[in-house]
Design a protein around this motif. Sequence first.
Motif, PDB file in Angstrom:
ATOM      1  N   ARG A 122       0.833  -1.209   0.000  1.00 14.94           N
ATOM      2  CA  ARG A 122       0.000   0.000   0.000  1.00 14.94           C
ATOM      3  C   ARG A 122       0.866   1.256   0.000  1.00 14.94           C
ATOM      4  O   ARG A 122       0.608   2.210  -0.716  1.00 14.94           O
ATOM      5  N   MET A 123       1.907   1.248   0.829  1.00 16.24           N
ATOM      6  CA  MET A 123       2.779   2.414   0.909  1.00 16.24           C
ATOM      7  C   MET A 123       3.472   2.662  -0.434  1.00 16.24           C
ATOM      8  O   MET A 123       3.563   3.813  -0.883  1.00 16.24           O
ATOM      9  N   GLU A 124       3.936   1.616  -1.076  1.00 20.04           N
ATOM     10  CA  GLU A 124       4.600   1.764  -2.371  1.00 20.04           C
ATOM     11  C   GLU A 124       3.642   2.286  -3.435  1.00 20.04           C
ATOM     12  O   GLU A 124       4.000   3.154  -4.224  1.00 20.04           O
ATOM     13  N   ARG A 125       2.404   1.768  -3.444  1.00 22.86           N
ATOM     14  CA  ARG A 125       1.406   2.254  -4.400  1.00 22.86           C
ATOM     15  C   ARG A 125       1.082   3.716  -4.138  1.00 22.86           C
ATOM     16  O   ARG A 125       0.973   4.516  -5.070  1.00 22.86           O
ATOM     17  N   SER A 126       0.929   4.072  -2.874  1.00 25.91           N
ATOM     18  CA  SER A 126       0.623   5.463  -2.529  1.00 25.91           C
ATOM     19  C   SER A 126       1.778   6.384  -2.880  1.00 25.91           C
ATOM     20  O   SER A 126       1.556   7.494  -3.370  1.00 25.91           O
ATOM     21  N   ALA A 127       3.000   5.936  -2.652  1.00 23.87           N
ATOM     22  CA  ALA A 127       4.168   6.752  -3.001  1.00 23.87           C
ATOM     23  C   ALA A 127       4.241   6.956  -4.514  1.00 23.87           C
ATOM     24  O   ALA A 127       4.561   8.058  -4.982  1.00 23.87           O
ATOM     25  N   ALA A 128       3.915   5.923  -5.285  1.00 21.32           N
ATOM     26  CA  ALA A 128       3.916   6.057  -6.748  1.00 21.32           C
ATOM     27  C   ALA A 128       2.831   7.027  -7.199  1.00 21.32           C
ATOM     28  O   ALA A 128       3.058   7.870  -8.072  1.00 21.32           O
ATOM     29  N   LYS A 129       1.644   6.926  -6.615  1.00 19.35           N
ATOM     30  CA  LYS A 129       0.576   7.865  -6.946  1.00 19.35           C
ATOM     31  C   LYS A 129       0.978   9.282  -6.567  1.00 19.35           C
ATOM     32  O   LYS A 129       0.727  10.223  -7.318  1.00 19.35           O
ATOM     33  N   LEU A 130       1.574   9.406  -5.410  1.00 20.21           N
ATOM     34  CA  LEU A 130       2.015  10.724  -4.944  1.00 20.21           C
ATOM     35  C   LEU A 130       2.992  11.341  -5.939  1.00 20.21           C
ATOM     36  O   LEU A 130       2.867  12.522  -6.295  1.00 20.21           O
ATOM     37  N   LEU A 166      -3.469  14.454  -3.383  1.00 17.81           N
ATOM     38  CA  LEU A 166      -2.142  14.575  -2.768  1.00 17.81           C
ATOM     39  C   LEU A 166      -2.233  14.377  -1.252  1.00 17.81           C
ATOM     40  O   LEU A 166      -1.427  13.654  -0.664  1.00 17.81           O
ATOM     41  N   ALA A 167      -3.221  15.023  -0.630  1.00 18.64           N
ATOM     42  CA  ALA A 167      -3.377  14.904   0.824  1.00 18.64           C
ATOM     43  C   ALA A 167      -3.673  13.457   1.220  1.00 18.64           C
ATOM     44  O   ALA A 167      -3.107  12.947   2.201  1.00 18.64           O
ATOM     45  N   LEU A 168      -4.535  12.797   0.462  1.00 21.04           N
ATOM     46  CA  LEU A 168      -4.880  11.406   0.766  1.00 21.04           C
ATOM     47  C   LEU A 168      -3.661  10.502   0.669  1.00 21.04           C
ATOM     48  O   LEU A 168      -3.404   9.692   1.563  1.00 21.04           O
ATOM     49  N   GLU A 174       2.112   8.213   5.376  1.00 18.98           N
ATOM     50  CA  GLU A 174       2.422   8.459   6.795  1.00 18.98           C
ATOM     51  C   GLU A 174       1.813   7.374   7.681  1.00 18.98           C
ATOM     52  O   GLU A 174       2.459   6.866   8.594  1.00 18.98           O
ATOM     53  N   TRP A 175       0.564   6.996   7.403  1.00  9.73           N
ATOM     54  CA  TRP A 175      -0.069   5.927   8.174  1.00  9.73           C
ATOM     55  C   TRP A 175       0.723   4.629   8.012  1.00  9.73           C
ATOM     56  O   TRP A 175       0.969   3.914   8.988  1.00  9.73           O
ATOM     57  N   ALA A 176       1.128   4.314   6.785  1.00 11.76           N
ATOM     58  CA  ALA A 176       1.857   3.064   6.533  1.00 11.76           C
ATOM     59  C   ALA A 176       3.168   3.040   7.307  1.00 11.76           C
ATOM     60  O   ALA A 176       3.535   2.013   7.881  1.00 11.76           O
ATOM     61  N   ARG A 177       3.867   4.154   7.324  1.00  7.84           N
ATOM     62  CA  ARG A 177       5.131   4.216   8.094  1.00  7.84           C
ATOM     63  C   ARG A 177       4.885   3.934   9.573  1.00  7.84           C
ATOM     64  O   ARG A 177       5.615   3.176  10.207  1.00  7.84           O
ATOM     65  N   THR A 178       3.848   4.557  10.119  1.00 11.70           N
ATOM     66  CA  THR A 178       3.510   4.330  11.530  1.00 11.70           C
ATOM     67  C   THR A 178       3.113   2.878  11.758  1.00 11.70           C
ATOM     68  O   THR A 178       3.580   2.241  12.714  1.00 11.70           O
ATOM     69  N   ALA A 179       2.256   2.346  10.888  1.00  9.44           N
ATOM     70  CA  ALA A 179       1.811   0.958  11.034  1.00  9.44           C
ATOM     71  C   ALA A 179       2.987  -0.008  10.959  1.00  9.44           C
ATOM     72  O   ALA A 179       3.083  -0.948  11.762  1.00  9.44           O
TER      73      ALA A 179
END
Length: 191
Positions: A122-130, A166-168, A174-179
Amino acid sequence: MALRNAVMAALLEGEASGYDLAKGFEASVANFWMATPQQLYRELERMESEGLVSARVVQQQRRPNKRLYSLTDAGLAVLRDYVADVPARPTAIRDELMVKVQCVDIGDTGDIEAVRAAVVERMERSAAKLARYERLRERLLAGRDEDDYFATAERIGPYLTLLGGLALERANVEWARTALRRLEQRASALR
């Protein structure tokens, strides 16, 4: 919200083929609405039969002819009514990953590792979208700062929705890093 509203919103940018819309969905409205190309084509046919969009056929050499869609006055009126209508309730979140995270403590460290892998994905997908959204942001700004963009742009809606995307994605990362940090702590405690 119906897919047709998102399609009509995308057509505000101008005439487009189904293929262009499918590609454009990735760049313009994917930060708030997802659809497969098949869904888009079916919706365009339905919208054309309802008089919300019109289509013209463009003859092509060595390729199949293509249909270019544009909003009709009726489609624009429906879109205006949609914009004026107050949403009945907030969007419900249905996220399979969150269900898995909710269940993380039912087993051993193997369960934690499986959830951890899903969170990393999820974090990787979100980083790519970002990264993709940041590139789109730079294209939209075209060297202007935000204040200048908002003062001079013909339409500000695409940029405002981009800011939401972008905010999402920033929040997802950030959530993924914490998790991941907390999952590692839990796995260490169980070892």
